[in-house]
Design an enzyme around this catalytic site. Structure first.
Site, PDB file in Angstrom:
ATOM      1  CB  SER A   1      34.021 -22.741  52.127  1.00  0.00           C
ATOM      2  OG  SER A   1      33.542 -24.027  51.818  1.00  0.00           O
TER       3      SER A   1
ATOM      4  CD  GLU B   1      32.313 -18.361  53.318  1.00  0.00           C
ATOM      5  OE1 GLU B   1      31.681 -17.383  53.763  1.00  0.00           O
ATOM      6  OE2 GLU B   1      32.550 -18.524  52.099  1.00  0.00           O
TER       7      GLU B   1
ATOM      8  CG  ASP C   1      30.828 -22.979  49.910  1.00  0.00           C
ATOM      9  OD1 ASP C   1      31.532 -22.023  50.253  1.00  0.00           O
ATOM     10  OD2 ASP C   1      31.271 -24.126  49.743  1.00  0.00           O
TER      11      ASP C   1
ATOM     12  CG  ASP D   1      34.029 -21.011  47.249  1.00  0.00           C
ATOM     13  OD1 ASP D   1      34.540 -21.450  48.303  1.00  0.00           O
ATOM     14  OD2 ASP D   1      32.999 -20.296  47.234  1.00  0.00           O
TER      15      ASP D   1
ATOM     16  CG  HIS E   1      19.789 -40.260  38.089  1.00  0.00           C
ATOM     17  ND1 HIS E   1      20.944 -41.013  38.095  1.00  0.00           N
ATOM     18  CD2 HIS E   1      18.770 -41.141  38.061  1.00  0.00           C
ATOM     19  CE1 HIS E   1      20.622 -42.288  38.081  1.00  0.00           C
ATOM     20  NE2 HIS E   1      19.314 -42.404  38.044  1.00  0.00           N
TER      21      HIS E   1
ATOM     22  CG  HIS F   1      16.657 -49.523  36.381  1.00  0.00           C
ATOM     23  ND1 HIS F   1      16.274 -49.175  37.664  1.00  0.00           N
ATOM     24  CD2 HIS F   1      17.143 -48.375  35.831  1.00  0.00           C
ATOM     25  CE1 HIS F   1      16.528 -47.899  37.870  1.00  0.00           C
ATOM     26  NE2 HIS F   1      17.054 -47.396  36.757  1.00  0.00           N
TER      27      HIS F   1
ATOM     28  CE1 TYR G   1      13.514 -44.415  36.225  1.00  0.00           C
ATOM     29  CE2 TYR G   1      13.048 -46.567  37.161  1.00  0.00           C
ATOM     30  CZ  TYR G   1      13.694 -45.346  37.234  1.00  0.00           C
ATOM     31  OH  TYR G   1      14.502 -45.050  38.302  1.00  0.00           O
TER      32      TYR G   1
END
Length: 1005
Positions: free
Chosen positions: A5, A7, A31, A144, A331, A440, A447
């Site tokens: 990252s 940092e 981040d 990153d 999702h 499903h 659902y």
């Protein structure tokens, strides 16, 4: 496993060529507060010397996760060419992938080593080289959150414009509706461009705009509520969105999954990232849009407009932009659905600010609107799409300029939507001919609610225009919606339909009924569908006074009476029986329909939920699951009413959830190997249910039973035979009832003049004569002699279905004991719903006098369960095997395991038959069995027959005497013979009941 990252400066393992300059920058970040800045020249490269840590995937591993590379790249200026990521040993390159640079802002790549890269992988790879393409010239990139190797579920990697070769299998996967965005965008229009935009079409677009806007926007007096604007300003300030010259920065925007992070570091990395959830930001956009549209004060509108546009620009900069997959978008629809109406409400403002075209492309991309150009034969309905992105698809088309292109897109949308609502073959989503709503790969009300919430308003928007969906499509979803109010009482549905949500609290939303009613009848002849409107009015509570309700009542429409009758839904292995205000439902499973859905934190003890579960919902105001006897706390998961189960200690009942293949996640959806499970109805009044129960060998493969239930008016006759298993430690039992006690002293009745108020109470007896019982919910039970009956009232200790926490509650229960390792076990009992003590006691007495008996069991063996109901003169047959010598009642023979009901009416017979086998495939699937012939756990998503059409099968039954069909019925052939009686052939498909009337043939002299 390392995550870079940047940092703490530039890690020593990074180096570059002499034309490059590496530094740490706080100008951009995904981040923390900084990232790696790479100022590159022509043909520049970065080298990273570090063992990659790649290991080949081991077949049979508990997790299917695959080693993957992850990186975020920020590009200041779009350019041609593709970055090359090369992995190898020193200067030797073993594998590689490319990353397109034609973008501005942040983009990411999730790339599985084994599947998504070119080359031959080696476990000793220790070098990563990133090369600038010649076409890019010189410039600056920011890097990153680089992960050389992290395990990722192989279903989730998503290709996009930057990484076009990632997870190509996702285009046909169970999650393709979210993950195939790139493929959707490559589809070419199938319809021709119209020559002009007609005045009628312009008027239709205007009306659709007005209706769509009204779905989300109602004016309120924001001008008098400065605190609303100030509240939004405070939220905006928390996002840290600020402009720096031509650039914009702010907190990173994330999906909630963090699927690419190792579990041990997830919480730490989430804290470092300090990200904003996508759902929070899109909700903010929606609330800001409504405030802006409602405010009449110039200074308020200016502030709200600035916040809205800054947030949109920040989203775009963060990679929530056309062509970007964010690594995965599985999702994501739930988190993004507020974005579409928010933008639609602000469309005029965005156009004036020069943001509309860019935003429309983003809407189109994330809603997957390109799917409307899918060839119709390949279209599959999907409740997730109806629920989360359908509104976005339509909004992305409605905000287009008035061009012939817009007309073509809306016409394609109409064709696609209509096709997706037609009855679907096999286990394909979304709606079936019997009213089942699929997700499903099974009927799934939890659902279905969201699907109805999404699609019915769109039907309403389209309904009075040339873009209205077709009659059959309209009729199909209409039936599915109306069916929901049959298997629910009043709003809560049967627990056997709970799938992985056995809370008993999930319920119907009445609003889709209003939109369906306002969409008119399927044939378009009436502007209001009165039957659906009447159903809507019944579902409302007395205190719910809506505009739609007032509109319907002013039109002379009033609430329907409680549904009464019997319904068969064999695509759900479900029978529904209703009288007055009560409902009974029985459900099973088969080799096509899973027995349970369990996740690692949901429905952990629901293994038996469809083992012939017979539930009565009759209590409460309105009627509901808890008042009818179910309460999660303390529930004994072994004892679903009606089921025949091995009663196990709670620790042994807990599901062992596995990730069995790349088609599924960590979930359990076990299949039987039996094809016989379903129901039948006669004249829409009475009916039956039967199944061959065989538990999956994952747990108790020796457990079998043949079960039936016959529904006549307010009586249910339950039979069982051939109960067997080889479990010599845990007893097997058939549950009559398990019912929550509001107070310990709540009485039940046990074959006597006095009620049982004692607590605790337990009694077991071997019955030498028939007895009667009454539960604490007003249901009477007649239990035939020769069985062992146990009755209890006690505090039960159990486990929470999702968290495993200890729970307890006071319950009454009754069950029939079959002992350990039963062989040839059976049972017989009857239920009188809504009986009082006097009536059930009288029922029991009459059952002991044959000429007065309410019902007679004519046969109960391995081949058949046959019951004659005296009152309705109906004989019902559960025929588990083909049998040439039934010779019971009117029936002589049957050539197929089936169900038959025959009612005598003078010289007529009303006959109903069904082959309950859905017949998606005929052969045995070898990959479901191990080398010893034992069924294995497989993902139903992996089955080749998943979308297979139900095969037609000709069922042949033979009746005594000579009969002729009263009227021609499609698929039914009747042939009478003096020698063998009457042979009836019925073409069966989709496990659909077929009903016909026969008249006696008078022999000629």
């Amino acid at each position: 496993m390392s995550i870079y990252s940047f940092e703490s400066g530039i890690p020593a393992l990074f180096s570059s060529d002499e034309r490059s300059r590496l530094s740490i920058s706080e100008q951009h970040n995904k981040d923390g507060s900084s990232c790696l800045q790479w100022e590159y020249g022509v043909d520049s490269f970065i080298t990273m010397k570090q063992p990659i840590g790649y290991s080949p995937f081991q077949e049979g591993a508990k997790s299917q996760a695959r080693d993957s590379f992850v990186v975020w790249i920020y590009n200041l200026v779009p350019c041609d060419g593709r970055l090359s990521f090369e992995f190898g040993r020193g200067t030797h390159v073993d594998c590689r992938f490319d990353f397109g640079l034609n973008f501005q802002g942040w983009r990411t790549a999730w790339v599985a080593y084994e599947r998504d890269m070119q080359g031959t992988l080696h476990p000793d790879m220790d070098t990563l080289t990133v090369r600038i393409p010649k076409e890019a010239g010189s410039g600056t990139l920011f890097i990153d959150q680089l992960m050389l190797n992290t395990p990722i579920d192989p279903r989730f990697h998503t290709r996009d414009f930057q990484v076009t070769t990632v997870n190509l299998d996702a285009d046909t996967s169970a999650n393709a509706h979210w993950l195939a965005l790139y493929a959707f965008e490559q589809l070419k229009p199938l319809l021709e461009l119209p020559e002009t935009v007609s005045m009628e079409q312009v008027a239709a677009h205007t009306q659709m705009n007005e209706r769509f806007e009204a779905l989300f926007y109602k004016k309120h007096a924001v001008s008098t509520k400065q605190e609303d604007v100030e509240r939004l300003q405070r939220r905006f300030a928390e996002y840290g969105i600020v402009r720096r010259g031509d650039s914009i920065i702010g907190r990173p925007i994330e999906l909630p999954f963090f699927d690419h992070f190792p579990k041990s570091l997830k919480e730490e990395l989430k804290a470092i990232a300090n990200s904003v959830q996508l759902s929070e930001l899109t909700r903010f956009l929606m609330e800001t849009a409504i405030c802006y549209r409602s405010s009449q004060r110039v200074e308020q509108r200016a502030k709200l407009q600035t916040m809205f546009i800054d947030t949109l620009d920040h989203l775009d900069d963060q990679g929530w932009s056309y062509g970007s997959s964010q690594g995965t978008v599985h999702h994501f629809g739930y988190n993004f659905r507020d974005y579409y109406p928010a933008v639609f409400l602000m469309r005029h403002t965005l156009k004036a600010a020069g943001r509309l075209e860019r935003t429309q492309r983003t809407m189109r991309w994330y809603s997957g609107a390109g799917r409307i150009h899918t060839p119709l034969v390949e279209v599959e309905g999907n409740i997730d799409i109806f629920n989360t992105t359908l509104h976005g698809m339509l909004a992305s088309l409605l905000i287009m300029d008035e061009t012939v292109g817009k007309v073509r897109e809306l016409q394609a949308f109409r064709e696609w939507l209509g096709q997706s609502l037609l009855p679907a073959p096999g286990l394909r989503a979304a709606y079936k001919i019997d009213g089942s709503a699929y997700h499903h790969v099974n009927h799934y009300p939890a659902y279905a609610v969201g699907g109805f919430q999404g699609v019915t308003p769109v039907m309403y928007v389209l309904s009075v225009t040339s873009y209205k969906i077709g009659e059959q499509a309209h009729g199909t979803i209409r039936k599915a919606l109306l069916s929901m109010r049959l298997y629910s009482n009043k709003r809560e549905w049967l627990l056997s339909l709970a799938a992985r949500h056995p809370t008993g609290k999930w319920a119907i939303d009445p609003e889709p009924f209003a939109y369906m009613a306002l969409s008119g009848t399927p044939d378009g002849k009436k502007a209001i569908d009165e039957e659906v409107a009447a159903a809507y009015l019944r579902l409302l509570e007395p205190i719910e006074r809506t505009e739609a309700a007032q509109f319907f009542e002013e039109a002379g429409i009033f609430a329907e009476a409680d549904p009464n009758g019997h319904w068969t839904m064999n695509y759900a292995a479900l029978a529904i029986h209703r009288r007055g205000s009560w409902m009974a439902g029985m459900r099973g499973h088969s080799r096509y329909l899973w027995a349970n859905e369990t996740y690692i934190s949901a429905n952990l003890y629901g293994r038996y939920i469809s083992h012939g579960h017979l539930q009565i919902m009759s209590q409460g105001e309105p009627i509901n699951n808890e008042d009818s006897g179910y309460r999660h706390e303390g529930w004994n998961w072994n004892r679903w009413p009606g089921t025949t189960t091995i009663h196990k200690p709670i620790a042994e009942l807990r599901s062992d959830v596995r990730n069995v293949d790349t088609f599924s996640g960590f979930e359990e959806m076990l299949l039987s190997d039996e094809t016989y499970a379903g129901g039948l109805h006669l004249e829409g009044r009475n009916g039956m249910f039967a199944m061959k129960l065989h538990e999956h060998p994952k747990y108790e493969g020796s457990h079998r039973a043949r079960k039936s239930a016959f529904f006549f008016e307010d009586r249910i006759v339950c039979l069982g035979t051939d109960i067997e298993n080889d479990n010599c430690e845990c007893p097997t039992g058939t549950t009559l009832f398990q019912s929550y006690l509001l107070a310990p002293e709540d009485p039940i009745w046990v074959d006597g003049a006095e009620s049982v108020s004692a607590f605790p109470y337990f009694h077991t007896t071997k019955l030498d004569h028939p007895v009667w019982l009454m539960d604490n919910k007003g249901n009477g039970y007649y239990v035939a002699a020769g069985q062992t009956l146990s009755v209890s009232k006690t505090t039960q200790h159990s486990k929470h279905q999702a968290t495993d926490a200890d729970t307890q509650g006071d319950f009454a229960a009754a069950w029939l004991e079959h002992g350990t390792s039963p062989k040839g076990g059976g049972y017989e009992y009857a239920i009188w719903v809504g009986a009082d003590r006097e009536r059930i006691e009288d029922f029991c007495k009459r059952m002991q006098v044959s000429e007065k008996a309410s019902y007679t069991v004519l046969r109960k063996d391995r081949s058949a369960h046959v019951v004659l109901d005296a009152e309705s003169r109906t004989t019902a047959y559960a025929l588990f095997e083909a049998d040439d010598h039934i010779d019971t009642g009117h029936l002589v023979a049957v050539d197929t395991p089936s169900m038959v009901m025959i009612r005598e009416d003078g010289d007529k017979l009303i006959v109903s038959v069904v082959d309950p086998d859905l017949r998606f495939y005929a052969e045995t699937e070898s990959d479901q069995y191990d080398e010893y012939g034992v069924q294995k756990e497989v993902s139903v998503y992996s089955r080749k027959w998943l979308h297979a059409e139900s095969r037609v099968h000709t069922l042949r039954i033979t009746l005594k005497g000579q009969w002729a069909g009263k009227a021609d019925v499609e698929g039914v052939r009747v042939a009478a013979s003096e020698l063998i009686g009457t042979v009836i052939e019925v073409a069966c498909k989709d496990a659909s009941p077929c009903e016909f009337t026969l008249v006696r043939v008078t022999p000629m002299n």
